[in-house]
Design an enzyme around this catalytic site. Structure first.
Site, PDB file in Angstrom:
ATOM      1  N   THR A   1      11.561  -8.029 -11.708  1.00  0.00           N
ATOM      2  CA  THR A   1      10.910  -9.341 -11.771  1.00  0.00           C
ATOM      3  C   THR A   1       9.769  -9.393 -10.765  1.00  0.00           C
ATOM      4  OG1 THR A   1      12.996 -10.324 -12.432  1.00  0.00           O
ATOM      5  CG2 THR A   1      11.315 -11.829 -11.562  1.00  0.00           C
TER       6      THR A   1
ATOM      7  N   SER B   1      -3.634  -3.217  -0.598  1.00  0.00           N
ATOM      8  CA  SER B   1      -2.530  -3.970   0.020  1.00  0.00           C
ATOM      9  C   SER B   1      -3.026  -5.341   0.447  1.00  0.00           C
ATOM     10  CB  SER B   1      -1.999  -3.199   1.218  1.00  0.00           C
ATOM     11  OG  SER B   1      -0.984  -3.945   1.838  1.00  0.00           O
ATOM     12  N   ALA B   2      -2.332  -6.401   0.007  1.00  0.00           N
ATOM     13  CA  ALA B   2      -2.825  -7.771   0.221  1.00  0.00           C
ATOM     14  C   ALA B   2      -2.912  -8.163   1.697  1.00  0.00           C
ATOM     15  CB  ALA B   2      -1.925  -8.760  -0.532  1.00  0.00           C
TER      16      ALA B   2
ATOM     17  N   GLN C   1      -7.951   0.052   3.335  1.00  0.00           N
ATOM     18  CA  GLN C   1      -8.878  -0.489   4.334  1.00  0.00           C
ATOM     19  C   GLN C   1     -10.238  -0.864   3.730  1.00  0.00           C
ATOM     20  OE1 GLN C   1      -8.264  -1.288   7.505  1.00  0.00           O
ATOM     21  NE2 GLN C   1      -6.180  -0.476   7.522  1.00  0.00           N
TER      22      GLN C   1
ATOM     23  N   GLY D   1       0.814  -1.215   0.000  1.00  0.00           N
ATOM     24  CA  GLY D   1       0.000   0.000   0.000  1.00  0.00           C
ATOM     25  C   GLY D   1       0.848   1.266   0.000  1.00  0.00           C
TER      26      GLY D   1
ATOM     27  N   CYS E   1       4.237   5.062  19.188  1.00  0.00           N
ATOM     28  CA  CYS E   1       5.589   5.389  19.634  1.00  0.00           C
ATOM     29  C   CYS E   1       6.421   5.692  18.401  1.00  0.00           C
ATOM     30  CB  CYS E   1       6.211   4.216  20.367  1.00  0.00           C
ATOM     31  SG  CYS E   1       5.780   4.205  22.096  1.00  0.00           S
TER      32      CYS E   1
HETATM   33  C1  LIG Z   1      -1.794  -0.435   6.021  1.00  0.00           C
HETATM   34  C2  LIG Z   1      -2.131   0.813   5.296  1.00  0.00           C
HETATM   35  C3  LIG Z   1      -1.256   1.354   4.331  1.00  0.00           C
HETATM   36  C4  LIG Z   1       0.114   0.788   4.073  1.00  0.00           C
HETATM   37  O1  LIG Z   1       0.075  -0.436   3.409  1.00  0.00           O
HETATM   38  P1  LIG Z   1       1.381  -1.380   3.435  1.00  0.00           P
HETATM   39  O2  LIG Z   1       1.053  -2.480   2.512  1.00  0.00           O
HETATM   40  O3  LIG Z   1       1.537  -1.819   4.864  1.00  0.00           O
HETATM   41  O4  LIG Z   1       2.527  -0.534   2.967  1.00  0.00           O
HETATM   42  C5  LIG Z   1      -1.659   2.482   3.650  1.00  0.00           C
HETATM   43  N1  LIG Z   1      -2.864   3.053   3.876  1.00  0.00           N
HETATM   44  C6  LIG Z   1      -3.723   2.563   4.775  1.00  0.00           C
HETATM   45  C7  LIG Z   1      -5.049   3.215   4.960  1.00  0.00           C
HETATM   46  C8  LIG Z   1      -3.392   1.426   5.523  1.00  0.00           C
HETATM   47  O5  LIG Z   1      -4.254   0.963   6.424  1.00  0.00           O
END
Ligand SMILES: *Cc1c(COP(=O)(O)O)cnc(C)c1O
Length: 382
Positions: free
Chosen positions: A238, A200-201, A180, A72, A326
């Protein structure tokens, strides 16, 4: 035996068994480079195009509009920087919101250092963007609007279709971080007028380190990685074949169950919210009903020491997220909770529960019981 209740699905999910099974051959015997010319490579190529098709079906795009990334964050970075640098001749203004993921916010901040101007739209107390303010913010120099589909902390679902319509009418490109949303609620890039969309998978039961940027055909965007011209030279390198196969299987399974999961989780969510709000001086962060992700509950407790609360939750086997992160050793309150004006004294005692396919009614009841007792005990103690 100690209970283990994972309610942090918005942070990441496990890989489903069927997803892993589908991936394994590409990590073992079917290891060929998809760009090679022999039969074994065609199997890997075919696996990639199958995953592309499944992803395209899930968001109603064309297969040629799907580009695989490392996740993501990469998709967000590519969308925003790629559009900004490719359309600089048209203008240098980008509109986003104050409650985006850091992958969007920090990319925009970087672009400010490169001479771009960014408008960070304020949101209301439930985290909702105002369409009127968006319209007002668009000017002759605006090239891109980037507004997240659904918020990862407070679950607010934006009026994406209306935002897309405004952008299309004004000739401005529209990117949405749908990390999300994809696989969890309906997403349709055509109906919603979306030009770019990030997924994002590992947020929908696929592997970590693989994602998608959907780019509407004809969109002017810079190539991300220069190299051997894979993915039509837009994102060379790749391909992560096993990861891509996992993403495809995971999105396919999620879409199949989407409607029943939405109903099931909406019920669990509303039960959890109703019962937690019975605890005195408790505030719900984010909206109620259809404007909220089915999986998300975020609450703040007045006069509760956040640290004591999270120690209790951890000791009771409840894995949830805190409203502060944090960073470099210091506890920073969440920019999202700050933007929706959660009172200062409640920021540190904010908890996000994000539920998923293995969350049961019994787990939700246990959460309610533990939280109700913990909050009372901590308040009496201090
Ligand atoms: C988790 C998240 C990302 C980042 O995705 P990654 O695959 O962990 O880099 C971006 N945007 C939102 C809203 C997310 O919840």
């Amino acid at each position: 035996m100690k209970k283990k209740i994972y309610v942090d699905y918005a942070a990441t999910t496990y890989i489903k068994h069927e997803v892993l099974e589908e991936m394994l051959p590409y990590l073992k015997e079917e290891f060929a480079n998809p760009s090679s010319i022999y039969g074994m490579a065609r199997k890997a190529q075919k696996a990639i195009s199958d995953a592309k098709l499944k992803t395209a079906v899930a968001i109603n795009s064309l297969e040629d509009e799907i580009f695989f990334t490392s996740g993501g964050s990469e998709a967000d970075n590519w969308a925003i920087k790629g559009i900004a640098f490719a359309n600089r001749d048209k203008g240098n203004h980008i509109i986003t919101t104050k409650i985006e993921h850091d992958a969007v916010l920090n990319t925009c901040e970087y672009l400010e250092s490169q001479g771009f101007e960014i408008t960070y739209l304020q949101v209301d107390k439930e985290g909702m963007v105002s369409l009127e303010e968006l319209k007002k913010a668009i000017n002759d120099k605006t090239i891109l609007v980037s507004i997240m589909f659904a918020n990862n902390e407070i679950g607010t679902i934006q009026p994406i279709k209306e935002i897309g319509k405004i952008c299309r009418e004004r000739g401005v490109l529209f990117h949405t971080d749908a990390v999300q949303a994809a696989g969890h609620i309906p997403v349709d890039v055509q109906v919603m007028n979306i030009d770019l969309l990030s997924m994002s998978a590992h947020k929908f039961y696929g592997p970590k380190g693989v994602g998608v940027l959907y780019i509407k055909k004809g969109t002017k965007i810079h190539n991300l990685i220069h190299g051997g011209s894979q993915q039509r030279a837009k994102r060379s390198g790749t391909e992560n074949v096993a990861g891509i196969v996992g993403l495809g299987k995971a999105i396919e399974l999620s879409i199949k169950k989407l409607n029943t999961e939405v109903d099931r989780l909406n019920n669990l969510r509303d039960k959890l919210i109703d019962q937690l709000l019975k605890i005195p001086d408790t505030k719900l962060n984010g909206p109620i009903g259809d404007e909220r992700l089915p999986s998300n509950v975020n609450v703040s407790f007045k006069n509760v020491d956040g640290e004591a609360l999270f120690i209790t939750l951890d000791s009771m086997g409840i894995y949830a997220s805190s409203g502060s992160a944090c960073s470099a050793g210091a506890v920073e309150p969440s920019h999202v909770l700050t933007a929706i004006e959660v009172p200062e004294e409640m920021l540190k005692s904010s908890v996000r529960f994000s539920m998923g396919e293995r969350t049961t009614e019994e787990e939700v009841e246990y959460l309610i019981k533990v939280l109700t007792e913990a909050v009372e005990r901590i308040r009496n103690f201090s």
